[in-house]
Design a protein around this motif. Sequence first.
Motif, PDB file in Angstrom:
ATOM      1  N   LYS A 264       0.825  -1.219   0.000  1.00 15.49           N
ATOM      2  CA  LYS A 264       0.000   0.000   0.000  1.00 15.49           C
ATOM      3  C   LYS A 264       0.852   1.260   0.000  1.00 15.49           C
ATOM      4  N   THR A 265       2.034   1.220   0.612  1.00 16.43           N
ATOM      5  CA  THR A 265       2.877   2.410   0.587  1.00 16.43           C
ATOM      6  C   THR A 265       3.413   2.653  -0.830  1.00 16.43           C
ATOM      7  N   ASP A 266       3.711   1.582  -1.572  1.00 12.71           N
ATOM      8  CA  ASP A 266       4.114   1.746  -2.974  1.00 12.71           C
ATOM      9  C   ASP A 266       2.973   2.347  -3.789  1.00 12.71           C
ATOM     10  N   ASP A 267       1.758   1.865  -3.544  1.00 13.23           N
ATOM     11  CA  ASP A 267       0.588   2.399  -4.251  1.00 13.23           C
ATOM     12  C   ASP A 267       0.425   3.894  -3.978  1.00 13.23           C
ATOM     13  N   LEU A 268       0.582   4.294  -2.720  1.00 12.11           N
ATOM     14  CA  LEU A 268       0.402   5.705  -2.364  1.00 12.11           C
ATOM     15  C   LEU A 268       1.504   6.587  -2.933  1.00 12.11           C
ATOM     16  N   LYS A 269       2.692   6.037  -3.092  1.00 10.94           N
ATOM     17  CA  LYS A 269       3.774   6.822  -3.698  1.00 10.94           C
ATOM     18  C   LYS A 269       3.477   7.106  -5.167  1.00 10.94           C
ATOM     19  N   SER A 270       2.821   6.166  -5.849  1.00  7.76           N
ATOM     20  CA  SER A 270       2.517   6.380  -7.265  1.00  7.76           C
ATOM     21  C   SER A 270       1.229   7.175  -7.476  1.00  7.76           C
ATOM     22  N   ASP A 271       0.301   7.112  -6.527  1.00  8.32           N
ATOM     23  CA  ASP A 271      -0.945   7.882  -6.621  1.00  8.32           C
ATOM     24  C   ASP A 271      -1.485   8.100  -5.212  1.00  8.32           C
ATOM     25  N   ASP A 272      -1.404   9.324  -4.745  1.00  7.94           N
ATOM     26  CA  ASP A 272      -1.798   9.615  -3.362  1.00  7.94           C
ATOM     27  C   ASP A 272      -3.262  10.022  -3.209  1.00  7.94           C
ATOM     28  N   THR A 273      -4.035   9.970  -4.285  1.00  7.87           N
ATOM     29  CA  THR A 273      -5.462  10.268  -4.217  1.00  7.87           C
ATOM     30  C   THR A 273      -6.183   9.016  -3.731  1.00  7.87           C
ATOM     31  N   ILE A 274      -6.954   9.158  -2.663  1.00  6.00           N
ATOM     32  CA  ILE A 274      -7.576   7.978  -2.055  1.00  6.00           C
ATOM     33  C   ILE A 274      -9.049   8.212  -1.745  1.00  6.00           C
TER      34      ILE A 274
ATOM     35  N   ILE B 230     -14.862   9.109   2.454  1.00  8.26           N
ATOM     36  CA  ILE B 230     -13.958  10.250   2.572  1.00  8.26           C
ATOM     37  C   ILE B 230     -12.942  10.187   1.448  1.00  8.26           C
ATOM     38  N   SER B 231     -12.840  11.267   0.687  1.00  9.97           N
ATOM     39  CA  SER B 231     -11.859  11.369  -0.397  1.00  9.97           C
ATOM     40  C   SER B 231     -10.799  12.374   0.007  1.00  9.97           C
ATOM     41  N   GLY B 232      -9.570  12.100  -0.376  1.00 13.07           N
ATOM     42  CA  GLY B 232      -8.512  13.035  -0.023  1.00 13.07           C
ATOM     43  C   GLY B 232      -7.168  12.656  -0.581  1.00 13.07           C
ATOM     44  N   GLN B 233      -6.151  13.279  -0.021  1.00 15.62           N
ATOM     45  CA  GLN B 233      -4.764  13.034  -0.396  1.00 15.62           C
ATOM     46  C   GLN B 233      -4.082  12.353   0.790  1.00 15.62           C
ATOM     47  N   ALA B 234      -3.321  11.311   0.497  1.00 16.38           N
ATOM     48  CA  ALA B 234      -2.621  10.566   1.540  1.00 16.38           C
ATOM     49  C   ALA B 234      -1.132  10.861   1.491  1.00 16.38           C
ATOM     50  N   SER B 235      -0.534  10.898   2.664  1.00 19.96           N
ATOM     51  CA  SER B 235       0.919  11.006   2.752  1.00 19.96           C
ATOM     52  C   SER B 235       1.401   9.959   3.745  1.00 19.96           C
ATOM     53  N   ILE B 236       2.619   9.531   3.547  1.00 15.29           N
ATOM     54  CA  ILE B 236       3.215   8.538   4.444  1.00 15.29           C
ATOM     55  C   ILE B 236       4.197   9.267   5.336  1.00 15.29           C
ATOM     56  N   GLU B 237       3.921   9.254   6.633  1.00 14.89           N
ATOM     57  CA  GLU B 237       4.762   9.939   7.610  1.00 14.89           C
ATOM     58  C   GLU B 237       5.694   8.921   8.253  1.00 14.89           C
TER      59      GLU B 237
ATOM     60  N   PRO C 154      11.865   0.864  12.107  1.00 16.44           N
ATOM     61  CA  PRO C 154      11.778   1.676  10.885  1.00 16.44           C
ATOM     62  C   PRO C 154      10.657   1.255   9.936  1.00 16.44           C
ATOM     63  N   ARG C 155      10.057   0.097  10.165  1.00 18.52           N
ATOM     64  CA  ARG C 155       8.955  -0.343   9.302  1.00 18.52           C
ATOM     65  C   ARG C 155       7.658   0.390   9.629  1.00 18.52           C
ATOM     66  N   ILE C 156       7.557   0.982  10.818  1.00 22.28           N
ATOM     67  CA  ILE C 156       6.304   1.618  11.240  1.00 22.28           C
ATOM     68  C   ILE C 156       6.202   3.019  10.648  1.00 22.28           C
ATOM     69  N   GLY C 157       5.081   3.268  10.000  1.00 24.17           N
ATOM     70  CA  GLY C 157       4.777   4.585   9.466  1.00 24.17           C
ATOM     71  C   GLY C 157       3.335   4.949   9.789  1.00 24.17           C
ATOM     72  N   VAL C 158       2.989   6.166   9.482  1.00 21.14           N
ATOM     73  CA  VAL C 158       1.621   6.646   9.666  1.00 21.14           C
ATOM     74  C   VAL C 158       1.150   7.181   8.324  1.00 21.14           C
ATOM     75  N   ILE C 159       0.013   6.670   7.875  1.00 22.17           N
ATOM     76  CA  ILE C 159      -0.614   7.224   6.682  1.00 22.17           C
ATOM     77  C   ILE C 159      -1.565   8.316   7.160  1.00 22.17           C
ATOM     78  N   LYS C 160      -1.320   9.525   6.698  1.00 20.86           N
ATOM     79  CA  LYS C 160      -2.186  10.659   7.044  1.00 20.86           C
ATOM     80  C   LYS C 160      -3.037  10.970   5.824  1.00 20.86           C
ATOM     81  N   VAL C 161      -4.343  10.974   6.025  1.00 20.81           N
ATOM     82  CA  VAL C 161      -5.275  11.290   4.950  1.00 20.81           C
ATOM     83  C   VAL C 161      -5.813  12.692   5.188  1.00 20.81           C
ATOM     84  N   HIS C 162      -5.458  13.591   4.297  1.00 19.62           N
ATOM     85  CA  HIS C 162      -5.968  14.959   4.335  1.00 19.62           C
ATOM     86  C   HIS C 162      -7.286  14.949   3.561  1.00 19.62           C
ATOM     87  N   ALA C 163      -8.386  14.971   4.297  1.00 12.66           N
ATOM     88  CA  ALA C 163      -9.708  14.860   3.680  1.00 12.66           C
ATOM     89  C   ALA C 163      -9.992  16.067   2.790  1.00 12.66           C
TER      90      ALA C 163
END
Length: 169
Positions: free
Chosen positions: A46-56, A70-77, A110-119
């Motif tokens: 899923k992180t690879d998917d979000l790097k190529s398209d962050d619209t979710i 909820i539609s928005g833009q995702a970033s991986i923190e 280092p494997r733990i990240g947070v996906i932030k969805v900006h609605a």
Amino acid sequence: MSYSNADTGSKPADPYKAANTDSPKLKEKEGGGIDLLFHTNTESGKTDDLKSDDTINIAFLDSNGQWASISGQASIETDRETIRKYYSPTLKAWLGDLGDGKHDGGPEDPRIGVIKVHAKTATYAVTSQTRLGRSYEVAKGTVTGQAPNVNQLRELTEEELQEWRNFSS
């Protein structure tokens, strides 16, 4: 521009939406945060998917027929301060301990990240009747051709969400 293949004249093409839309002011009804946070394993697909398209789009449905989309833009923190802020020890169950002292499912893993969805937009439906009442509305709609009034439907625009962010900060 939206897709449409039907000329409905002056009648709404989506009678369900027309029969169920609720439009109170945002500050009168909504509370709490708007943006969503999810823990993730940064090594997952899923992180690879979000790097190529962050619209979710994220959708939720409960057993009573209430739902949210909820539609928005995702970033991986991956900032460690952010990870520590939202860390939960139960993540160890999902990530496991690789036994190398580094990949242990702890807050510094280092494997733990947070996906932030900006609605950007949100739509939700709150059930307005009992199950029996909703069944009656659907049956009535089947006979009459009218859209059933089974939910209170609410659409939040990008401007309304931004207004709420400004109001609550």
